[in-house]
Motif scaffolding. Structure first.
Motif, PDB file in Angstrom:
ATOM      1  N   THR A  32      -0.913   2.863  -8.627  1.00  0.00           N
ATOM      2  CA  THR A  32      -1.732   3.344  -7.186  1.00  0.00           C
ATOM      3  C   THR A  32      -0.690   3.985  -6.502  1.00  0.00           C
ATOM      4  O   THR A  32      -0.890   4.852  -5.604  1.00  0.00           O
ATOM      5  N   LEU A  33       0.596   3.133  -6.420  1.00  0.00           N
ATOM      6  CA  LEU A  33       1.512   3.475  -5.431  1.00  0.00           C
ATOM      7  C   LEU A  33       2.076   5.062  -5.583  1.00  0.00           C
ATOM      8  O   LEU A  33       2.466   5.877  -4.953  1.00  0.00           O
ATOM      9  N   GLY A  50      -0.252   7.728  -4.948  1.00  0.00           N
ATOM     10  CA  GLY A  50      -0.275   7.970  -3.493  1.00  0.00           C
ATOM     11  C   GLY A  50       0.979   8.859  -2.903  1.00  0.00           C
ATOM     12  O   GLY A  50       0.635   9.669  -2.139  1.00  0.00           O
ATOM     13  N   ILE A  51       1.950   8.416  -3.439  1.00  0.00           N
ATOM     14  CA  ILE A  51       3.247   9.043  -2.767  1.00  0.00           C
ATOM     15  C   ILE A  51       3.410  10.297  -3.400  1.00  0.00           C
ATOM     16  O   ILE A  51       3.578  11.285  -2.498  1.00  0.00           O
ATOM     17  N   TYR A  56       0.760  12.393  -1.328  1.00  0.00           N
ATOM     18  CA  TYR A  56       1.575  12.781  -0.057  1.00  0.00           C
ATOM     19  C   TYR A  56       2.489  13.931   0.021  1.00  0.00           C
ATOM     20  O   TYR A  56       2.488  14.913   0.721  1.00  0.00           O
ATOM     21  N   THR A  70       0.851  -1.221   0.154  1.00  0.00           N
ATOM     22  CA  THR A  70       0.061   0.001   0.042  1.00  0.00           C
ATOM     23  C   THR A  70       0.881   1.141   0.048  1.00  0.00           C
ATOM     24  O   THR A  70       1.995   1.169   0.285  1.00  0.00           O
ATOM     25  N   VAL A  71       0.261   2.369  -0.314  1.00  0.00           N
ATOM     26  CA  VAL A  71       0.956   3.605  -0.193  1.00  0.00           C
ATOM     27  C   VAL A  71       1.470   3.970   1.133  1.00  0.00           C
ATOM     28  O   VAL A  71       2.652   4.242   1.311  1.00  0.00           O
TER      29      VAL A  71
END
Ligand SMILES: Cc1cc2nc3c(=O)[nH]c(=O)nc-3n(C[C@H](O)[C@H](O)[C@H](O)COP(=O)(O)O)c2cc1C
Length: 326
Positions: free
Chosen positions: A289-290, A293-294, A297, A259-260
């Motif tokens: 997805t990763l 998400g990174i 963030y 996951t992230v």
């Protein structure tokens, strides 16, 4: 823009051992074959990864271990492939020419049973377009070399020093979690000339079939990967980072990232890049997805580069204890 639909934000660009990666994500050895494993999956692109580590490669072709070679466990997977591969000459002459080096960086995974074999495989990859080499001294699924070298800091350093002599390409040493003091081993490998560290390879494990009373894995034992090992891997990265950061040696953090949230944890613990292995088996498109998400963030926290997050763990003044609380 790289190709249609594959634009990665600049914030994900990551320097690693002198290479510029488009993303901090690294596809891990043994989980992507020789870079072609998932290319038939609609939507998959090697461009979503900053680098791709190829399957462990030895001097001569190896058939690997008897079945079963893979077994699903709670939140994880046991594997004992036994370094099945077509041998370094086939990889260099037949496989590398088919890879698109404009898509991503390709890292060879150098494996062997003797120091001489590691050196010869390194020498042959040195004379190839490969971007970097990962020295796999942590494979738990072969009888000689592998983890037998990786669990002995002096042997680890000998292998690294010998390989160092035959290449100027970046060398990344893949450390074993199946040892007492991984940080000490990391220090010896740095002194021997490694440019980067991969933390961690799989943990040794076993499964038994009560009906037959036999081990499920043909090799009896296998390497455990996946979410089950994530907390262990995270601590090992944190421990190795305490040694590696002073030498400017970057880490590929790995072990159960799905996951992230997981990826962010590894970056904060000190990994410059994060590896994805077992997760690809059930979600080959996970890198999209990763990456998203990174990047999200970083933007939300006003950070311009992944590097600004690396090692930014707030321990609140807490010190590492050598014995477990409990
Ligand atoms: C099926 C399988 C084969 C693997 N083969 C290799 C290998 O050839 N060389 C190597 O260094 N690591 C190998 N690994 C270890 C992975 O590269 C990775 O370090 C480990 O699985 C931890 O990451 P993960 O939990 O995200 O899978 C293999 C792992 C799996 C699951």
């Amino acid at each position: 823009m790289d190709v249609a639909g594959h634009t990665l934000p600049d914030s994900l660009k990551t320097d690693f051992c002198g290479l510029t990666l488009n993303s901090p994500l690294v596809l891990l050895s043994g989980c992507v074959g020789f870079g072609e494993e998932y290319t038939r999956v609609t939507g998959f692109s090697n461009r979503d990864a900053g680098a791709v580590c190829l399957k462990g490669t030895t001097l001569k072709a190896r058939l690997g271990n008897p079945p079963h070679r893979i077994w699903e466990t709670p939140s994880g997977m046991l594997n004992a492939i036994g370094l099945q591969n077509p041998g370094v000459d086939h990889v260099v002459n037949k496989i590398l020419p088919t890879l698109d080096f404009s898509e991503t960086r390709f890292i060879a995974n150098v494996s062997g049973s003797t120091v001489e074999e590691y050196v010869e495989v390194t020498r042959r990859f040195d004379d190839s377009p490969i971007d970097a080499m990962e020295i796999n001294i942590s494979c738990p699924n072969v009888k000689e070399g592998g983890v037998a070298f990786g669990n002995d800091p002096e042997m680890s350093a000998r292998v690294v020093a010998a390989c160092r002599k035959v290449t100027h390409k970046p060398l990344i040493t893949k450390l074993s979690p199946n040892q007492t003091d991984i940080a000490h081993n990391a220090r010896r490998c740095i002194e021997a000339g490694t440019n980067g560290l991969a933390v961690i390879n799989t943990l040794m494990g076993m499964a038994i079939d009560p009906k037959t009373r036999k081990p499920v894995i043909g090799n009896v034992q296998g390497g455990l990967s996946g979410p089950a090992i994530k907390p262990i891997a995270l601590l090992k990265v944190h421990q190795v980072y305490q040694v590696a950061r002073g030498h400017g040696v970057p880490i590929i953090g790995q072990g159960g990232i799905t996951t992230v949230h997981d990826a962010l944890e590894f970056l904060m613990a000190g990994a410059a890049t994060v590896g994805v292995g077992t997760a690809l088996f059930y979600d080959p498109l996970i890198c999209k997805t990763l990456n998203a998400g990174i990047a999200e963030y970083l933007a939300r926290h006003g950070l311009k580069r992944v590097a600004e997050l690396v090692g930014r763990l707030d321990t609140g003044g807490g010190q590492l204890e050598s014995c477990a609380a409990g």
